[in-house]
Design a protein around this motif. Sequence first.
Motif, PDB file in Angstrom:
ATOM      1  N   GLU A  53       0.804  -1.229   0.000  1.00 26.86           N
ATOM      2  CA  GLU A  53       0.000   0.000   0.000  1.00 26.86           C
ATOM      3  C   GLU A  53       0.833   1.274   0.000  1.00 26.86           C
ATOM      4  O   GLU A  53       0.370   2.323  -0.450  1.00 26.86           O
ATOM      5  CB  GLU A  53      -0.954  -0.018   1.190  1.00 26.86           C
ATOM      6  N   SER A  54       2.090   1.211   0.460  1.00 23.68           N
ATOM      7  CA  SER A  54       2.923   2.419   0.480  1.00 23.68           C
ATOM      8  C   SER A  54       3.273   2.918  -0.921  1.00 23.68           C
ATOM      9  O   SER A  54       3.649   4.074  -1.089  1.00 23.68           O
ATOM     10  CB  SER A  54       4.201   2.157   1.268  1.00 23.68           C
ATOM     11  N   TYR A  55       3.147   2.080  -1.904  1.00 31.79           N
ATOM     12  CA  TYR A  55       3.440   2.504  -3.280  1.00 31.79           C
ATOM     13  C   TYR A  55       2.230   3.177  -3.943  1.00 31.79           C
ATOM     14  O   TYR A  55       2.364   3.750  -5.023  1.00 31.79           O
ATOM     15  CB  TYR A  55       3.870   1.295  -4.123  1.00 31.79           C
ATOM     16  N   PHE A  56       1.098   3.128  -3.295  1.00 32.58           N
ATOM     17  CA  PHE A  56      -0.112   3.758  -3.855  1.00 32.58           C
ATOM     18  C   PHE A  56      -0.255   5.146  -3.204  1.00 32.58           C
ATOM     19  O   PHE A  56      -0.725   5.276  -2.077  1.00 32.58           O
ATOM     20  CB  PHE A  56      -1.337   2.890  -3.579  1.00 32.58           C
ATOM     21  N   THR A  57       0.199   6.129  -3.915  1.00 37.78           N
ATOM     22  CA  THR A  57       0.252   7.481  -3.346  1.00 37.78           C
ATOM     23  C   THR A  57      -1.102   8.192  -3.385  1.00 37.78           C
ATOM     24  O   THR A  57      -1.310   9.170  -2.644  1.00 37.78           O
ATOM     25  CB  THR A  57       1.277   8.331  -4.102  1.00 37.78           C
ATOM     26  N   GLU A  58      -2.008   7.754  -4.215  1.00 35.41           N
ATOM     27  CA  GLU A  58      -3.291   8.461  -4.328  1.00 35.41           C
ATOM     28  C   GLU A  58      -4.410   7.476  -4.581  1.00 35.41           C
ATOM     29  O   GLU A  58      -4.421   6.777  -5.597  1.00 35.41           O
ATOM     30  CB  GLU A  58      -3.238   9.498  -5.466  1.00 35.41           C
ATOM     31  N   LEU A  59      -5.359   7.446  -3.651  1.00 33.84           N
ATOM     32  CA  LEU A  59      -6.575   6.645  -3.785  1.00 33.84           C
ATOM     33  C   LEU A  59      -7.762   7.614  -3.704  1.00 33.84           C
ATOM     34  O   LEU A  59      -8.037   8.178  -2.639  1.00 33.84           O
ATOM     35  CB  LEU A  59      -6.676   5.590  -2.684  1.00 33.84           C
ATOM     36  N   THR A  60      -8.443   7.816  -4.816  1.00 38.33           N
ATOM     37  CA  THR A  60      -9.519   8.806  -4.902  1.00 38.33           C
ATOM     38  C   THR A  60     -10.864   8.105  -4.907  1.00 38.33           C
ATOM     39  O   THR A  60     -11.191   7.374  -5.852  1.00 38.33           O
ATOM     40  CB  THR A  60      -9.374   9.666  -6.172  1.00 38.33           C
ATOM     41  N   SER A  61     -11.628   8.309  -3.849  1.00 39.63           N
ATOM     42  CA  SER A  61     -12.961   7.711  -3.757  1.00 39.63           C
ATOM     43  C   SER A  61     -13.944   8.472  -4.630  1.00 39.63           C
ATOM     44  O   SER A  61     -13.698   9.611  -5.053  1.00 39.63           O
ATOM     45  CB  SER A  61     -13.427   7.696  -2.306  1.00 39.63           C
ATOM     46  N   GLY A  62     -15.091   7.847  -4.887  1.00 38.57           N
ATOM     47  CA  GLY A  62     -16.120   8.467  -5.722  1.00 38.57           C
ATOM     48  C   GLY A  62     -17.495   8.197  -5.161  1.00 38.57           C
ATOM     49  O   GLY A  62     -17.673   7.996  -3.959  1.00 38.57           O
ATOM     50  N   GLY A  63     -18.494   8.173  -6.050  1.00 41.39           N
ATOM     51  CA  GLY A  63     -19.856   7.913  -5.602  1.00 41.39           C
ATOM     52  C   GLY A  63     -20.877   8.499  -6.546  1.00 41.39           C
ATOM     53  O   GLY A  63     -20.582   8.843  -7.701  1.00 41.39           O
ATOM     54  N   ILE A  64     -22.088   8.670  -6.023  1.00 39.61           N
ATOM     55  CA  ILE A  64     -23.213   9.185  -6.812  1.00 39.61           C
ATOM     56  C   ILE A  64     -23.823  10.350  -6.054  1.00 39.61           C
ATOM     57  O   ILE A  64     -24.132  10.238  -4.867  1.00 39.61           O
ATOM     58  CB  ILE A  64     -24.280   8.092  -7.027  1.00 39.61           C
ATOM     59  N   ARG A  65     -24.016  11.460  -6.749  1.00 41.73           N
ATOM     60  CA  ARG A  65     -24.621  12.661  -6.154  1.00 41.73           C
ATOM     61  C   ARG A  65     -25.897  12.984  -6.932  1.00 41.73           C
ATOM     62  O   ARG A  65     -25.883  13.063  -8.163  1.00 41.73           O
ATOM     63  CB  ARG A  65     -23.655  13.834  -6.196  1.00 41.73           C
ATOM     64  N   ILE A  66     -26.982  13.209  -6.191  1.00 45.65           N
ATOM     65  CA  ILE A  66     -28.250  13.623  -6.796  1.00 45.65           C
ATOM     66  C   ILE A  66     -28.318  15.150  -6.713  1.00 45.65           C
ATOM     67  O   ILE A  66     -28.273  15.723  -5.618  1.00 45.65           O
ATOM     68  CB  ILE A  66     -29.463  12.995  -6.082  1.00 45.65           C
ATOM     69  N   VAL A  67     -28.399  15.768  -7.852  1.00 47.32           N
ATOM     70  CA  VAL A  67     -28.372  17.238  -7.901  1.00 47.32           C
ATOM     71  C   VAL A  67     -29.762  17.759  -8.221  1.00 47.32           C
ATOM     72  O   VAL A  67     -30.555  17.104  -8.902  1.00 47.32           O
ATOM     73  CB  VAL A  67     -27.356  17.731  -8.954  1.00 47.32           C
ATOM     74  N   PRO A  68     -30.108  18.953  -7.719  1.00 47.67           N
ATOM     75  CA  PRO A  68     -31.422  19.532  -8.030  1.00 47.67           C
ATOM     76  C   PRO A  68     -31.488  19.959  -9.482  1.00 47.67           C
ATOM     77  O   PRO A  68     -30.464  20.192 -10.136  1.00 47.67           O
ATOM     78  CB  PRO A  68     -31.514  20.729  -7.077  1.00 47.67           C
ATOM     79  N   ALA A  69     -32.709  20.045  -9.961  1.00 48.29           N
ATOM     80  CA  ALA A  69     -32.908  20.473 -11.351  1.00 48.29           C
ATOM     81  C   ALA A  69     -32.408  21.895 -11.520  1.00 48.29           C
ATOM     82  O   ALA A  69     -32.567  22.744 -10.635  1.00 48.29           O
ATOM     83  CB  ALA A  69     -34.387  20.371 -11.725  1.00 48.29           C
ATOM     84  N   ALA A  70     -31.778  22.134 -12.641  1.00 54.08           N
ATOM     85  CA  ALA A  70     -31.257  23.468 -12.913  1.00 54.08           C
ATOM     86  C   ALA A  70     -32.408  24.437 -13.130  1.00 54.08           C
ATOM     87  O   ALA A  70     -33.408  24.094 -13.777  1.00 54.08           O
ATOM     88  CB  ALA A  70     -30.351  23.436 -14.148  1.00 54.08           C
ATOM     89  N   PRO A  71     -32.337  25.641 -12.582  1.00 54.48           N
ATOM     90  CA  PRO A  71     -33.414  26.620 -12.807  1.00 54.48           C
ATOM     91  C   PRO A  71     -33.491  27.016 -14.265  1.00 54.48           C
ATOM     92  O   PRO A  71     -32.494  26.998 -14.994  1.00 54.48           O
ATOM     93  CB  PRO A  71     -33.003  27.810 -11.912  1.00 54.48           C
ATOM     94  N   ALA A  72     -34.689  27.339 -14.689  1.00 58.25           N
ATOM     95  CA  ALA A  72     -34.881  27.752 -16.078  1.00 58.25           C
ATOM     96  C   ALA A  72     -34.136  29.059 -16.328  1.00 58.25           C
ATOM     97  O   ALA A  72     -34.100  29.948 -15.479  1.00 58.25           O
ATOM     98  CB  ALA A  72     -36.373  27.951 -16.371  1.00 58.25           C
TER      99      ALA A  72
END
Length: 329
Positions: free
Chosen positions: A173-192
Motif C-alpha cells: 500500500e505504500s506505493y499507492f500514493t493516491e486513492l480517490t474515492s467516488g460515488g453518486i450525487r443527486i443534484v437539483p434540477a437546474a433553474p430555467a
Amino acid sequence: MKKRISAAFAALLILTAAAPMHAAAEEAPQDIHISVETKELLPEEIPANRLVDLKVSVENLPAFRTLRIMLEKDAALTYPFPGHLPDPCDALARVGGISCSSENDPNTNYLSCMIDNVEPDLFSISGEIMTLHISLPDDAQPGDFYSVRLLRTYDKTNHAEVYVETDEAYYGESYFTELTSGGIRIVPAAPAPPVQQPEQPQQQQQQADPAPQQNEDPEPDTPDTTSPPAATTAAVTTTAATTSAALTTTAAESTATAAPVTETTADLTTETTTAQLTTSGTEAAPAAKTESQPPEKHSALPLILLGIAGIGAGAGAAVWKSKQRKQQE
C-alpha cells in the motif's frame, strides 16, 4: 570427489550472484493512482431499475501478475445480486478476470477484488480497469450523496491491503500514493434560464448631443440714445420752425386786428391785444404734441417754450410801440 564438490560450489555461487542482478533490473513503481468515478444525476435521470455504473481507473501501474483493489460502499447502496462481480474492461477480460469477496466478513458493504493475469506475459494497463454496478435507494433526493470509498487497508477480520505483484516483487500500500474515492450525487434540477427581454431601441434624443441652450430671456434691444438720428433732430427743428411760424402769423394777425380797436380807450385796446396773444400762444402749443416721434432724453420742449416766450415778448413789444405811436399822434 573434491573436484565435484568444487564444481557444485562454483555453480551455487554463480546462481546466487545472478539472482540479485536479475532483481535489480526491475524498477519499483512510483506514484500509483486508483480512482472511482463520481457521477452526478438529476432526479429524472435516475434509471427505472435504479442501477448506476461507476468506472474504476488506474494510473502509473507497473505490468503485473496480480492486483488487489478494496472498496467500501455507502450502506444505502446495494449490489444488484449476491456475490456481485464488477465487469473487467475488455483488455483485462482477455488475459484473466476478477474475483471478489467479503472475505467472510459480515460487513456486506466491504468488497475485496482480486484481478489476476493468467497469460505468460505481465499485463500492463492505464485508465479504466473495471466497472462497478450499484443500485440507488428508492428515497434518493436532490442533495444526497452516496459514496464508494477506496480502502488502503482493512483490519476487521484479518489484515488486508491494496497491492500489486509482479513476477519478481510485491508492492504494498505504500506505493499507492493516491486513492480517490467516488460515488453518486443527486443534484437539483437546474433553474430555467431567465427570459431575455428584447432590446429597446434607444431614442435618438438620447444618442444625439443636446443642442446648446440659448438664453431664455434675451435682453431687449435698447435704442442708442447717445447719438439721436438725424431725422429726429430734423423733426424737432421742423416743429420749432412750424411753431415759430404759427406764432408769427398769429402775432401779425393780432397786430392787424388791433388797428380797429384803437378807436376805443387805451385800456380796452391793451386788454384785447393781450387776450389775443394769450390765445395765439395757447393754440400754438398743441402743434408740438401732434408729432409721432417718441420723446427723447434730450427733449425739445424747453426750446419751444423759449421760442414761444420770445415770440410773445416780441409781439408785446410791437403792440406797445404801436400804442405809443398812436398816443403821440
